[in-house]
Design an enzyme around this catalytic site. Structure first.
Site, PDB file in Angstrom:
ATOM      1  N   SER A  35       3.052   2.824   2.260  1.00 35.93           N
ATOM      2  CA  SER A  35       2.277   2.040   1.311  1.00 35.93           C
ATOM      3  C   SER A  35       2.647   2.671  -0.175  1.00 35.93           C
ATOM      4  O   SER A  35       2.986   4.079  -0.104  1.00 35.93           O
ATOM      5  CB  SER A  35       0.877   2.131   1.425  1.00 35.93           C
ATOM      6  OG  SER A  35       0.133   1.962   0.018  1.00 35.93           O
ATOM      7  N   TYR A  50      -6.566   7.601   2.918  1.00 36.29           N
ATOM      8  CA  TYR A  50      -5.398   6.323   3.435  1.00 36.29           C
ATOM      9  C   TYR A  50      -4.139   6.620   2.954  1.00 36.29           C
ATOM     10  O   TYR A  50      -3.184   6.791   3.811  1.00 36.29           O
ATOM     11  CB  TYR A  50      -6.105   5.368   2.655  1.00 36.29           C
ATOM     12  CG  TYR A  50      -5.003   4.080   2.656  1.00 36.29           C
ATOM     13  CD1 TYR A  50      -4.935   3.260   3.725  1.00 36.29           C
ATOM     14  CD2 TYR A  50      -4.064   3.571   1.603  1.00 36.29           C
ATOM     15  CE1 TYR A  50      -3.848   2.592   4.114  1.00 36.29           C
ATOM     16  CE2 TYR A  50      -3.413   2.757   1.783  1.00 36.29           C
ATOM     17  CZ  TYR A  50      -3.149   1.922   2.954  1.00 36.29           C
ATOM     18  OH  TYR A  50      -2.215   0.998   3.087  1.00 36.29           O
ATOM     19  N   LYS A  84      -0.660   7.635   5.850  1.00 33.86           N
ATOM     20  CA  LYS A  84       0.853   7.066   5.491  1.00 33.86           C
ATOM     21  C   LYS A  84       1.796   8.163   5.379  1.00 33.86           C
ATOM     22  O   LYS A  84       2.700   8.067   6.201  1.00 33.86           O
ATOM     23  CB  LYS A  84       0.976   5.847   4.561  1.00 33.86           C
ATOM     24  CG  LYS A  84      -0.127   4.725   4.547  1.00 33.86           C
ATOM     25  CD  LYS A  84       0.318   3.919   5.621  1.00 33.86           C
ATOM     26  CE  LYS A  84      -0.648   2.849   5.855  1.00 33.86           C
ATOM     27  NZ  LYS A  84      -0.364   1.968   6.719  1.00 33.86           N
ATOM     28  N   PHE A  89       4.145  -2.351  -2.029  1.00 38.28           N
ATOM     29  CA  PHE A  89       3.257  -2.331  -3.389  1.00 38.28           C
ATOM     30  C   PHE A  89       2.094  -3.365  -2.856  1.00 38.28           C
ATOM     31  O   PHE A  89       1.538  -3.225  -1.986  1.00 38.28           O
ATOM     32  CB  PHE A  89       4.061  -2.614  -4.449  1.00 38.28           C
ATOM     33  CG  PHE A  89       4.864  -1.240  -4.971  1.00 38.28           C
ATOM     34  CD1 PHE A  89       5.840  -0.532  -3.876  1.00 38.28           C
ATOM     35  CD2 PHE A  89       4.567  -0.523  -5.941  1.00 38.28           C
ATOM     36  CE1 PHE A  89       6.242   0.536  -4.360  1.00 38.28           C
ATOM     37  CE2 PHE A  89       5.206   0.784  -6.278  1.00 38.28           C
ATOM     38  CZ  PHE A  89       5.985   1.197  -5.348  1.00 38.28           C
ATOM     39  N   ASN A  90       1.646  -3.967  -3.845  1.00 40.84           N
ATOM     40  CA  ASN A  90       0.711  -5.251  -3.615  1.00 40.84           C
ATOM     41  C   ASN A  90       0.916  -6.497  -2.828  1.00 40.84           C
ATOM     42  O   ASN A  90       1.709  -7.269  -3.555  1.00 40.84           O
ATOM     43  CB  ASN A  90      -0.042  -5.638  -4.896  1.00 40.84           C
ATOM     44  CG  ASN A  90      -0.991  -4.365  -5.113  1.00 40.84           C
ATOM     45  OD1 ASN A  90      -0.323  -3.239  -5.392  1.00 40.84           O
ATOM     46  ND2 ASN A  90      -2.390  -4.353  -5.263  1.00 40.84           N
ATOM     47  N   HIS A 107      -8.871  -6.939  -2.444  1.00 38.00           N
ATOM     48  CA  HIS A 107      -7.864  -7.247  -3.507  1.00 38.00           C
ATOM     49  C   HIS A 107      -7.978  -8.254  -4.524  1.00 38.00           C
ATOM     50  O   HIS A 107      -8.695  -9.167  -4.404  1.00 38.00           O
ATOM     51  CB  HIS A 107      -6.450  -7.781  -2.377  1.00 38.00           C
ATOM     52  CG  HIS A 107      -5.939  -6.669  -1.666  1.00 38.00           C
ATOM     53  ND1 HIS A 107      -6.038  -6.665  -0.125  1.00 38.00           N
ATOM     54  CD2 HIS A 107      -5.491  -5.241  -1.861  1.00 38.00           C
ATOM     55  CE1 HIS A 107      -5.689  -5.594   0.410  1.00 38.00           C
ATOM     56  NE2 HIS A 107      -5.222  -4.696  -0.510  1.00 38.00           N
ATOM     57  N   ARG A 154     -12.429   3.034 -11.970  1.00 34.83           N
ATOM     58  CA  ARG A 154     -12.778   3.210 -10.328  1.00 34.83           C
ATOM     59  C   ARG A 154     -11.977   4.688 -10.248  1.00 34.83           C
ATOM     60  O   ARG A 154     -10.725   4.639 -10.681  1.00 34.83           O
ATOM     61  CB  ARG A 154     -12.172   2.441  -9.241  1.00 34.83           C
ATOM     62  CG  ARG A 154     -13.317   1.300  -8.906  1.00 34.83           C
ATOM     63  CD  ARG A 154     -12.919   0.536  -7.771  1.00 34.83           C
ATOM     64  NE  ARG A 154     -11.320  -0.073  -7.820  1.00 34.83           N
ATOM     65  CZ  ARG A 154     -10.721  -0.998  -7.593  1.00 34.83           C
ATOM     66  NH1 ARG A 154     -11.591  -1.668  -6.592  1.00 34.83           N
ATOM     67  NH2 ARG A 154      -9.586  -1.329  -7.463  1.00 34.83           N
TER      68      ARG A 154
HETATM   69  N1  LIG Z   1      -2.259  -5.447   1.940  1.00 37.38           N
HETATM   70  C1  LIG Z   1      -1.445  -4.759   0.974  1.00 37.38           C
HETATM   71  O1  LIG Z   1      -1.400  -4.839  -0.254  1.00 37.38           O
HETATM   72  C2  LIG Z   1      -0.807  -3.561   1.648  1.00 37.38           C
HETATM   73  C3  LIG Z   1      -0.125  -2.771   0.632  1.00 37.38           C
HETATM   74  C4  LIG Z   1       0.414  -1.337   1.315  1.00 37.38           C
HETATM   75  C5  LIG Z   1       0.422  -1.415   2.617  1.00 37.38           C
HETATM   76  N2  LIG Z   1      -0.326  -2.161   3.422  1.00 37.38           N
HETATM   77  C6  LIG Z   1      -0.355  -1.702   5.050  1.00 37.38           C
HETATM   78  O2  LIG Z   1       0.254  -3.081   5.716  1.00 37.38           O
HETATM   79  C7  LIG Z   1      -0.160  -3.018   6.935  1.00 37.38           C
HETATM   80  C8  LIG Z   1      -0.968  -4.282   7.227  1.00 37.38           C
HETATM   81  O3  LIG Z   1      -2.031  -4.869   6.112  1.00 37.38           O
HETATM   82  P1  LIG Z   1      -2.862  -6.092   5.980  1.00 37.38           P
HETATM   83  O4  LIG Z   1      -3.031  -6.406   4.612  1.00 37.38           O
HETATM   84  O5  LIG Z   1      -2.113  -6.990   6.654  1.00 37.38           O
HETATM   85  O6  LIG Z   1      -4.291  -5.484   6.585  1.00 37.38           O
HETATM   86  P2  LIG Z   1      -5.072  -6.217   7.727  1.00 37.38           P
HETATM   87  O7  LIG Z   1      -6.279  -5.658   7.559  1.00 37.38           O
HETATM   88  O8  LIG Z   1      -5.015  -7.917   7.345  1.00 37.38           O
HETATM   89  O9  LIG Z   1      -4.447  -6.190   8.887  1.00 37.38           O
HETATM   90  C9  LIG Z   1      -4.293  -5.036   9.749  1.00 37.38           C
HETATM   91  C10 LIG Z   1      -4.655  -5.259  11.205  1.00 37.38           C
HETATM   92  O10 LIG Z   1      -4.528  -4.212  11.989  1.00 37.38           O
HETATM   93  C11 LIG Z   1      -5.543  -4.246  13.004  1.00 37.38           C
HETATM   94  N3  LIG Z   1      -5.818  -2.899  13.406  1.00 37.38           N
HETATM   95  C12 LIG Z   1      -6.485  -1.766  12.948  1.00 37.38           C
HETATM   96  N4  LIG Z   1      -6.361  -0.725  13.430  1.00 37.38           N
HETATM   97  C13 LIG Z   1      -5.780  -1.225  14.591  1.00 37.38           C
HETATM   98  C14 LIG Z   1      -5.441  -0.462  15.776  1.00 37.38           C
HETATM   99  N5  LIG Z   1      -5.660   1.176  16.027  1.00 37.38           N
HETATM  100  N6  LIG Z   1      -5.053  -0.989  16.976  1.00 37.38           N
HETATM  101  C15 LIG Z   1      -4.580  -2.149  16.752  1.00 37.38           C
HETATM  102  N7  LIG Z   1      -4.941  -3.046  15.853  1.00 37.38           N
HETATM  103  C16 LIG Z   1      -5.645  -2.292  14.774  1.00 37.38           C
HETATM  104  C17 LIG Z   1      -6.750  -4.874  12.294  1.00 37.38           C
HETATM  105  O11 LIG Z   1      -7.573  -5.590  13.251  1.00 37.38           O
HETATM  106  C18 LIG Z   1      -6.048  -6.032  11.656  1.00 37.38           C
HETATM  107  O12 LIG Z   1      -5.654  -7.127  12.161  1.00 37.38           O
HETATM  108  C19 LIG Z   1      -1.363  -1.854   6.855  1.00 37.38           C
HETATM  109  O13 LIG Z   1      -0.940  -0.677   7.451  1.00 37.38           O
HETATM  110  C20 LIG Z   1      -1.354  -1.454   5.441  1.00 37.38           C
HETATM  111  O14 LIG Z   1      -1.924  -0.071   5.300  1.00 37.38           O
HETATM  112  C21 LIG Z   1      -0.684  -3.397   2.982  1.00 37.38           C
END
Ligand SMILES: NC(=O)c1ccc[n+]([C@@H]2O[C@H](COP(=O)([O-])OP(=O)(O)OC[C@H]3O[C@@H](n4cnc5c(N)ncnc54)[C@H](O)[C@@H]3O)[C@@H](O)[C@H]2O)c1
Length: 317
Positions: free
Chosen positions: A114, A138, A142, A166-167, A184, A276
């Protein structure tokens, strides 16, 4: 290829699993459902409910050509309240997963990192050589995985791509953005437009930005998914990759609210409230390295397209 996708019941993982399947790969989808939804998992994937840190379970799934690891808790604010939960879930579980994968001979690992690892940077855009200074547990979670992965690569245990998103935004009809809880800006603004919330809060209008609100870089989830598929192949040439995934363009929170109002045709109420803690004024990616090393081309990361796709997907909720 046979690919293990952890977190495949979540927003980005389900979209990427769908693309891998469309390109003819076999997908095993592993998710604990702590925040994801089983209906997000693509129908053609083999779904396994469980924790990615359950080594015995992971070993029982057989061998894989690659693992794409999305599973994580994702809310920086929550991580300030419960850091131990984030380190247990995002760090300890990841290393138990890696232990099991290396033992079963997996050679390619793609990790969802991230822009949170960069903390508050002044100069924009941010390239991959910037200092790593997370401002939350968080972001620190990472960073810890990134550092461990570096040693696994250095010691010849596997090849790894660290992708710093990023987002993520947008969405597809099959996989709308719907986090639990939702944190978000775009999906929250769409909820307001759909009448599911009364108004939109924007935190802070006194930042040192042109309109005083925070600036962020939004990348369409379809473009993100494409980068993961390219990264798996690129690992054949590059044993270690660290890449920003962003559009390279920043939009202020006020611009996002106005774009959502325009696309949905709903003139909803926007309230500007206190800042925030921990929100950087701006975060904009330099995406040159990803474009160069992956041959990655953005297809849908124009803001109007992102919001239109997100709105279309939102109707299915
Ligand atoms: N959404 C964003 O803008 C964004 C930005 C930067 C990084 N990320 C990273 O991308 C990844 C996916 O994000 P997302 O937006 O799809 O989130 P999300 O919450 O939709 O998906 C995460 C999934 O991981 C599962 N999960 C969590 N811990 C687990 C574990 N220990 N074992 C098995 N399953 C587990 C959850 O049930 C969920 O389905 C994450 O690692 C997040 O940190 C997301």
């Amino acid at each position: 290829m046979r690919v293990l996708v952890t977190g495949a019941a979540g927003f980005i993982g389900s979209t990427t699993a769908e693309l891998l399947l469309a390109e003819g790969h076999e997908v095993v989808a592993l998710d604990s459902l702590i925040s994801g939804r089983v209906e997000n998992v693509p129908v053609k994937a083999t779904f396994v409910e469980g924790d990615c840190g359950d080594g015995e379970l992971v070993r029982s799934l057989g061998s894989f050509d690659a693992c794409v690891h999305f599973a994580a808790r994702i809310e920086p604010g929550e991580s300030m309240k419960y850091p131990e939960v984030f380190f247990a879930n995002n760090v300890a579980s990841t290393f138990r997963l890696l232990d099991a994968l290396v033992e079963s001979g997996v050679e390619r690992f793609v990790f969802s990192s991230s822009c949170a690892v960069y903390g508050d940077q002044v100069e924009m855009p941010i390239d991959e050589s910037r200092s790593i200074q997370p401002h939350s547990p968080y972001g620190q979670s990472k960073r810890m995985v990134e550092e461990g992965l570096h040693w696994l690569v250095a010691c010849g245990r596997l090849r790894a791509a660290v992708l710093r998103y990023f987002n993520a935004a947008g969405g597809t009809l099959a996989h709308p953005e719907r986090h639990r809880p939702e944190i978000h800006l775009i999906p929250i603004a769409l909820d307001v437009a759909a009448g599911r919330r009364s108004h939109l809060d924007i935190y802070g209008d006194d930042y040192p930005t042109p309109d005083g609100t925070c600036i962020r870089d939004y990348i369409h989830v379809s473009d993100l998914a494409a980068a993961h598929v390219l990264a798996i192949s690129a690992l054949d040439v590059h044993p270690e990759l660290i890449l920003n995934l962003g559009s390279g363009v920043g939009y202020s929170n006020r611009q996002i609210a106005e774009t959502v109002q325009r696309v949905t045709g709903v003139d909803f109420e926007v309230r500007y409230t206190e800042r925030r803690p921990g929100d950087p004024a701006a975060a904009i990616a330099s995406n040159e390295r990803a474009r160069e090393l992956l041959g990655w081309q953005l297809q849908r990361s124009d803001l109007e397209v992102i919001v239109s796709d997100a709105w279309a997907a939102h109707q299915s909720l």
